[in-house]
Design a protein around this motif. Structure first.
Motif, mmCIF file in Angstrom:
data_model
loop_
_atom_site.group_PDB
_atom_site.id
_atom_site.type_symbol
_atom_site.label_atom_id
_atom_site.label_comp_id
_atom_site.label_asym_id
_atom_site.label_seq_id
_atom_site.Cartn_x
_atom_site.Cartn_y
_atom_site.Cartn_z
ATOM 1 N N PRO A 69 -5.701 -2.563 12.669
ATOM 2 C CA PRO A 69 -5.038 -3.862 12.468
ATOM 3 C C PRO A 69 -6.259 -5.271 12.105
ATOM 4 C CG PRO A 69 -3.997 -2.344 13.993
ATOM 5 C CD PRO A 69 -5.188 -1.926 13.612
ATOM 6 N N GLN A 72 -7.720 -5.011 8.954
ATOM 7 C CA GLN A 72 -6.802 -5.152 7.826
ATOM 8 C C GLN A 72 -6.566 -6.570 7.670
ATOM 9 O OE1 GLN A 72 -2.910 -3.099 8.833
ATOM 10 N NE2 GLN A 72 -3.962 -1.043 8.003
ATOM 11 N N ILE A 73 -5.995 -7.348 8.696
ATOM 12 C CA ILE A 73 -5.984 -8.753 8.530
ATOM 13 C C ILE A 73 -7.423 -9.399 8.094
ATOM 14 C CG2 ILE A 73 -5.488 -10.965 10.273
ATOM 15 C CD1 ILE A 73 -3.680 -8.997 11.661
ATOM 16 N N THR A 74 -8.408 -9.334 8.677
ATOM 17 C CA THR A 74 -9.724 -9.780 8.397
ATOM 18 C C THR A 74 -9.905 -9.564 6.788
ATOM 19 O OG1 THR A 74 -10.745 -9.439 10.441
ATOM 20 C CG2 THR A 74 -12.213 -9.865 8.691
ATOM 21 N N GLN A 97 -7.819 -8.949 4.369
ATOM 22 C CA GLN A 97 -6.768 -9.632 3.471
ATOM 23 C C GLN A 97 -7.109 -10.987 3.427
ATOM 24 O OE1 GLN A 97 -2.812 -8.805 5.411
ATOM 25 N NE2 GLN A 97 -2.528 -6.848 4.197
ATOM 26 N N GLN A 98 -7.391 -11.732 4.480
ATOM 27 C CA GLN A 98 -7.928 -13.068 4.602
ATOM 28 C C GLN A 98 -9.065 -13.321 3.801
ATOM 29 O OE1 GLN A 98 -5.628 -15.477 5.327
ATOM 30 N NE2 GLN A 98 -4.259 -13.741 5.854
#
Length: 191
Positions: free
Chosen positions: A160, A163-165, A167-168
């Motif tokens: 998770p 995933q966030i890293t 995407q950003q």
């Protein structure tokens, strides 16, 4: 002067403006499209944005074939052949690289080391471009297909945090690159 040599002459005169028009067309369509269409539709429609790039490469290459002494029919056949080789080869490289990245990240447990996972993912993102350009195919097309495959399969095999890293990071890079393209186009008008 034959009809085909006149067309080649006109294409050689307009190659710079043709590339400029394609660049404007690709950036403006993708800019408008991603704001108004659903996400799953955008990924399939954005494939259409890169067809003009492959087609331009094929058209410019036909001038070299004319100088080599090929007839018009042979040039047409060779152009169609090159188009499909470039398109299908680049799509295959991108898709295979995306699937390999999905398998590697699924079977190697990097959940406790997100920075290594992020670095490995960045290597897989650059790999299809290097492979395709190395064998004279379209690096842009291979990255496009790799991105489509990785968004469907690899994304769910990441931790998770990664995933966030990811995407950003990609959103930021996308914004910066798009801004640079529009700034370059704006500066190019005044030359």
């Amino acid at each position: 002067m034959s009809c085909s040599s006149m067309v080649i002459f006109l294409i050689s005169l307009t190659t710079n403006s043709l590339c400029f028009d394609i660049l404007v067309d690709v950036t403006s369509r993708s800019h408008k499209m991603f704001g108004f269409f659903p996400k799953n539709l955008c990924s399939s429609l954005s494939v259409l944005n890169f067809f003009p790039l492959v087609l331009t490469t094929t058209v410019v290459e036909s001038q070299q074939l004319m100088e080599a002494g090929m007839s018009n029919i042979q040039q047409l056949g060779h152009g169609i052949y090159r188009f499909f080789v470039i398109f299908l080869g680049s799509a295959a490289i991108g898709s295979i690289t995306g699937l390999i990245s999905s398998l590697v990240l699924k079977h190697i447990d990097l959940y406790f080391n997100p920075s290594l996972e992020f670095g490995l993912l960045l290597c897989f993102v650059y790999l299809p471009y290097a492979l395709a350009e190395g064998i004279h195919l379209s690096g842009i097309m291979s990255i496009l297909f790799c991105g489509i495959v990785m968004s469907q399969y690899t994304h769910y095999n990441l931790s998770p945090v990664t995933q966030i890293t990811m995407q950003q990071t990609m959103r930021t890079l996308s914004f910066v690159c798009e801004s640079m393209v529009f700034a370059y186009l704006g500066i190019g008008i005044f030359r």
